[in-house]
Design a protein around this motif. Structure first.
Motif, PDB file in Angstrom:
ATOM      1  N   ASN A 215       0.835  -1.198   0.000  1.00 25.15           N
ATOM      2  CA  ASN A 215       0.000   0.000   0.000  1.00 25.15           C
ATOM      3  C   ASN A 215       0.864   1.240   0.000  1.00 25.15           C
ATOM      4  OD1 ASN A 215      -1.902  -2.015   1.926  1.00 25.15           O
ATOM      5  ND2 ASN A 215      -2.970  -0.888   0.341  1.00 25.15           N
TER       6      ASN A 215
ATOM      7  N   SER B 165      -8.581  -7.314  -2.887  1.00 22.84           N
ATOM      8  CA  SER B 165      -9.544  -6.216  -2.728  1.00 22.84           C
ATOM      9  C   SER B 165      -9.349  -5.409  -1.457  1.00 22.84           C
ATOM     10  CB  SER B 165     -10.970  -6.785  -2.741  1.00 22.84           C
ATOM     11  OG  SER B 165     -11.224  -7.537  -1.557  1.00 22.84           O
TER      12      SER B 165
ATOM     13  N   LYS C 155      -8.582  -2.828   1.300  1.00 25.29           N
ATOM     14  CA  LYS C 155      -8.397  -1.390   1.195  1.00 25.29           C
ATOM     15  C   LYS C 155      -7.818  -0.807   2.483  1.00 25.29           C
ATOM     16  CE  LYS C 155     -12.037  -0.350  -2.172  1.00 25.29           C
ATOM     17  NZ  LYS C 155     -13.260   0.484  -2.451  1.00 25.29           N
TER      18      LYS C 155
ATOM     19  N   GLU D 295      -7.916   1.678   5.534  1.00 29.50           N
ATOM     20  CA  GLU D 295      -8.914   2.404   6.318  1.00 29.50           C
ATOM     21  C   GLU D 295      -8.480   3.860   6.430  1.00 29.50           C
ATOM     22  OE1 GLU D 295      -9.905   2.206  10.899  1.00 29.50           O
ATOM     23  OE2 GLU D 295     -10.801   0.486   9.869  1.00 29.50           O
ATOM     24  N   LYS D 296      -9.370   4.763   6.069  1.00 31.06           N
ATOM     25  CA  LYS D 296      -9.047   6.190   6.020  1.00 31.06           C
ATOM     26  C   LYS D 296      -9.723   6.939   7.171  1.00 31.06           C
ATOM     27  CE  LYS D 296      -6.943   6.239   1.887  1.00 31.06           C
ATOM     28  NZ  LYS D 296      -5.593   6.769   1.628  1.00 31.06           N
TER      29      LYS D 296
ATOM     30  N   ASN E 227     -14.039   3.277   5.039  1.00 29.79           N
ATOM     31  CA  ASN E 227     -13.379   2.077   4.504  1.00 29.79           C
ATOM     32  C   ASN E 227     -13.136   1.016   5.566  1.00 29.79           C
ATOM     33  OD1 ASN E 227     -13.311   3.284   2.035  1.00 29.79           O
ATOM     34  ND2 ASN E 227     -11.092   3.307   1.811  1.00 29.79           N
TER      35      ASN E 227
ATOM     36  N   ARG F 149     -13.555  -2.396   7.410  1.00 28.46           N
ATOM     37  CA  ARG F 149     -13.893  -3.702   6.845  1.00 28.46           C
ATOM     38  C   ARG F 149     -15.131  -4.268   7.534  1.00 28.46           C
ATOM     39  NH1 ARG F 149      -9.383  -8.437   6.210  1.00 28.46           N
ATOM     40  NH2 ARG F 149     -10.735 -10.219   5.785  1.00 28.46           N
TER      41      ARG F 149
ATOM     42  N   PHE G 150     -15.647  -2.551   2.090  1.00 29.46           N
ATOM     43  CA  PHE G 150     -14.938  -1.555   2.889  1.00 29.46           C
ATOM     44  C   PHE G 150     -15.779  -0.281   2.923  1.00 29.46           C
ATOM     45  CE2 PHE G 150     -12.059  -4.679   1.342  1.00 29.46           C
ATOM     46  CZ  PHE G 150     -11.297  -4.975   2.459  1.00 29.46           C
TER      47      PHE G 150
END
Length: 830
Positions: free
Chosen positions: A539, A596, A598, A600-601, A631, A633, A643
């Motif tokens: 990432n 898939s 993502k 987490e923001k 995002n 999960r 997400f």
């Protein structure tokens, strides 16, 4: 009865001998420094009551606290000592807005602080370097603790959704001094510390801090912990433009771990309807079978002959720096190694064995022959096990200082970080009744797999057998190497900060950071397997922050800020509760999910005001903020992972720190949070097969949606005060409030289908909430300065002997706090 670790016993004399050598070697020296500093370059800071003001340190601290558009709290060693704190967790309880979480694996009974509702275990740093090792941190070598609140990935990298904690170490400072303390108290409390600083030459400084600690736990049966540590350091080139500091930190701890008290009910056996609070089973309690008894606060459900927790921490740091006028170039290299092994009893309530599942025990059939106990009154002693280590190698290069562009002043910092991290773990092989259902019957009780909820005996003659039904005793051993799980990570980061004084009344604060984070997990396999596999994810994280500070006067400020954070998959490397793990299988479905995953923001908005009053003796802060997470999960409406989870934390914080008058010093504040799970995704219900209709799965909104975030108190207040009516005598204490904390939620919605395959969802009639109640705790302390070099003091913690809980897990148990304890300390400083 305690068991002695040969390793700790053999090393203790060596530590004491080394400590004595340091003391004698420097005893003739006379102090010309207060010895509280950690960096020779920080000696020009404001003096408050004989101490430097609570300010940030380190290359990324581009502005003093009053000019930083963030909520920042600095715990000095003065507050740590005054409150009698011996661990990081002790110290952090004096800061409002911080709660502590519990878990089952990873670091279940170690440091897991929550800041503004977010788990900050992976956002703990030592001298600005991430410290991922699972442990309970000591404070004997800590100069101060900096807590930055709000999304903080720009400052520290991955994670930091709610804030970060930075521990500043004791390193050589100007001057010579020897300080030591000896404490004795109730519950067999013994603690000895030593801090020696010697200016060997004009350009060479040496410092060594040491500690030995041994105690039982007040109000708890059988529990004890023992640890020792040493932290030597040397700085070459003190007072010159070029400096080199080498430091080493080691601690070793051994303890009988305490997970606490089980909750009363499960969803299946909770009596009544509606919202049911399942609190820890304490005081008078009646089981479903009609047995009434009293659960004492001292009740310990562990096994003294089986349970243990051993931890060793090594940290070696090399810092080189050079001043180029108003700019400094610093390089910090750190090697860290932490290993931890444990078996701790988790008092498990998952099968309803506390309250019970029937009013009478079976007397016929296999259940009767086994002697199944269904009427309650027992606790399953689930033995959670782990052994493993973490290893890190980090290099940070920072360039920081000040310069001007025309009439605009810049205080800047920029840097590059490269790190390698590895965590490897396995499980100890131990039989504890996990293959038997229901958990408690005549055989498991006889083997002490189950204990009385009313009268547990930690000294039961527990024996480890080859299996739950075997009669062959066997040693507890590590699992085969192939069963161990390994996580590896590699990070490359670049970052920059600038505090720009546009005009004396207006300051713009900017920060950016880019992280390239690669993570790999090699899951453990069955002991009979012949090969392993690995799963990887990469990432790229970009985070930024911006704040504007308006200064009505030199010592006041108003500010507004925005900041982001990013938590990538496998952020904790398996050393904590991983909400977004890489997975442990390599099926087609699992690999598709891996692709898939993502990040987490999180983003934070904050406005606030700060003031340094009374000639900068008292710092006040007020902050209003909102933190949003996207995002997360969760399970989607089509029973796949998506997400789309959301969480929102709104709140207000008030902090105070410093001297109200010449004779009154205060530290603390108040935090109010509105922590809400906005979208928790969905939960799968199964409608059983009917006739020719196969079982069906239906998705319903998660029970968590719209509820208060777990592990987070809505309201918290702390006040640590010290009153000095005369030059030599002082007294004070602390008042600490924490509102109700929730561990987890469950409801009893069900799905059924008819012969035509039509599925019906029955609404919930019960909502089970595992929770611990609010509490007030009070402490007291007093001290007297016998001479300029000798001081005596006394601390009483939990003055009213309040029964309260410090952690609430999602299920099973809550951690109970110690009862009233007291200790006296002799402090000597030359």
């Amino acid at each position: 009865m305690r068991s002695s670790s040969p390793a700790s016993s053999s090393r203790l004399p060596a530590f004491l001998a080394l400590a004595c050598v340091g003391f004698v070697a420097t005893a003739p020296a006379h102090a010309d420094s207060d010895g509280t500093g950690s960096d020779p370059d920080d000696q020009d800071r404001i003096v408050v009551n004989g101490q430097r003001a609570a300010e940030q340190v380190g290359p990324k601290a581009v502005a003093p606290v009053v000019n930083t558009p963030r909520s920042v709290v600095v715990l000095t060693d003065e507050i740590i000592n005054q409150t009698g704190s011996t661990t990081l967790a002790d110290a952090l309880r004096t800061v409002p807005g911080i709660t502590f979480g519990a878990a089952e694996g990873g670091n279940p009974i170690g440091d897991r602080p929550f800041i503004r509702g977010f788990d900050s275990q992976g956002s703990t740093f030592v001298d600005g370097v991430r410290d991922i090792g699972a442990q309970t941190r000591e404070v004997f070598a800590t100069d101060r603790v900096q807590i930055v609140r709000g999304s903080d990935s720009t400052l520290g990298g991955r994670g930091s959704a709610g804030g970060s904690i930075n521990i500043i170490s004791k390193l050589p400072v100007a001057g010579n001094f020897v300080s030591g303390s000896a404490s004795v108290g109730t519950a067999n409390f013994r603690r000895f510390t030593l801090d020696v600083n010697e200016r060997v030459t004009d350009k060479i400084g040496v410092r060594i801090a040491g500690m030995f600690h041994d105690q039982d736990v007040a109000g708890r049966d059988a529990i004890w912990n023992r640890r020792w540590g040493i932290a030597p350091s040397i700085t070459l080139g003190m007072g010159t433009d070029t400096r080199l500091t080498a430091a080493y930190y080691y601690t070793e701890s051994h303890e009988l771990p305490d997970s606490g008290i089980p909750f009363r009910y499960t969803l299946a056996n909770a009596p009544g309807t509606g919202t049911i609070y399942s609190e820890p089973v304490m005081g008078s309690f009646t089981t479903m079978g009609g047995q009434t008894g009293t659960v004492s606060r001292s009740a310990f459900y562990g096994v003294a002959s089986r349970d243990f927790r051993d931890t060793q921490v090594h940290q070696a740091t090399l810092r080189a720096e050079h001043d180029f006028g108003g700019v400094t170039l610093r390089n910090t290299a750190r090697y860290g190694y932490t290993n931890q092994s444990y078996i701790f009893t988790l008092p498990d309530d998952s099968q309803g064995n506390i309250y019970g599942t029937a009013t009478a025990n079976p007397t016929t059939g296999q259940a009767g022959a086994r002697g199944d106990v269904l009427t309650g009154g027992y606790v399953w002693r689930r033995g959670n096990t782990r052994y493993g280590y973490t290893e890190t190698l980090t290099n940070q290069t920072d360039l920081f200082g000040t310069f001007k562009t025309g009439g605009i002043e810049h205080s800047f910092s920029t840097g590059v970080e490269i790190s390698w991290e590895k965590a490897r773990r396995g499980a100890l092989v131990s039989a504890n009744g996990s293959t038997i259902s229901p958990r408690c019957n005549s055989a498991t009780i006889a083997r002490f797999y189950c204990a009385s909820v009313f009268n547990p005996n930690p000294n039961d003659a527990w024996v480890n057998y080859a299996s739950d039904t075997s009669t062959t005793p066997t040693a507890i051993v590590k699992g085969a190497p192939i069963t161990e799980t390994q996580n590896d990570a590699h990070t490359v980061s670049v970052y920059g900060f600038d505090s720009i004084t546009l005009v004396p009344q207006l300051i713009l604060n900017l920060g950016v950071r880019y992280d390239h984070f690669e993570s790999t997990v090699t899951p453990g396999q069955a002991a009979t397997a012949t090969s392993t596999f690995s799963l990887s994810k990469t990432n790229n994280l970009f985070n930024w922050q911006a704040g504007l500070v308006f200064k009505p006067t030199k010592n006041t400020s108003l500010y507004a800020s925005y900041a982001t954070a990013a938590t990538p998959p496998n952020s904790l490397l398996g050393e904590g509760q991983e909400g977004n793990a890489l997975g442990t299988t390599n099926t087609t479905t699992a690999l598709a999910l891996l692709d898939s995953l993502k990040v987490e923001k999180t983003k934070s908005y904050e406005i606030g005001a700060k003031a340094n009053l009374f000639r900068e003796q008292l710092a006040l802060g007020l902050a209003l903020f909102q933190t949003d997470t996207d995002n997360a999960r969760v399970t989607s409406a089509d029973n796949t992972v998506e997400f789309v989870g959301k969480r929102r934390i709104r709140g207000v914080e008030l902090t105070f720190n410093g001297n109200v008058t010449k004779w009154l010093t205060v530290f603390g504040g108040y935090t109010h949070l509105d922590p809400k799970i906005v979208d928790g995704g969905f939960t799968a219900l199964t409608a059983a097969a009917v006739g020719t209709q196969a079982a069906k799965t239906v998705l319903v909104p998660s029970v968590n949606t719209g509820r208060q975030a777990t592990q987070t108190a809505r309201d918290s207040f702390t006040l640590s005060a010290n009153i000095k009516p005369t030059r030599r005598f002082s007294f004070g204490g602390g008042a600490y409030y924490m509102s109700r904390v929730f561990g987890g939620y469950q409801d009893n919605r069900t799905a059924t289908q008819n012969a035509a395959g039509v599925v019906t969802v029955s609404p919930a009639t019960k909502l089970l909430v595992r929770t611990v109640p609010s509490y007030w705790r009070f402490d007291a302390q007093a001290g007297y300065q016998l001479t300029d070099k000798i001081r005596i003091s006394a601390n009483i913690q939990n003055l009213t002997d309040k029964t309260y809980y410090t952690q609430a897990y999602t299920s099973h148990y809550a951690t109970i706090a110690p009862g009233r304890s007291a200790f006296a300390t002799l402090n000597v400083k030359f």
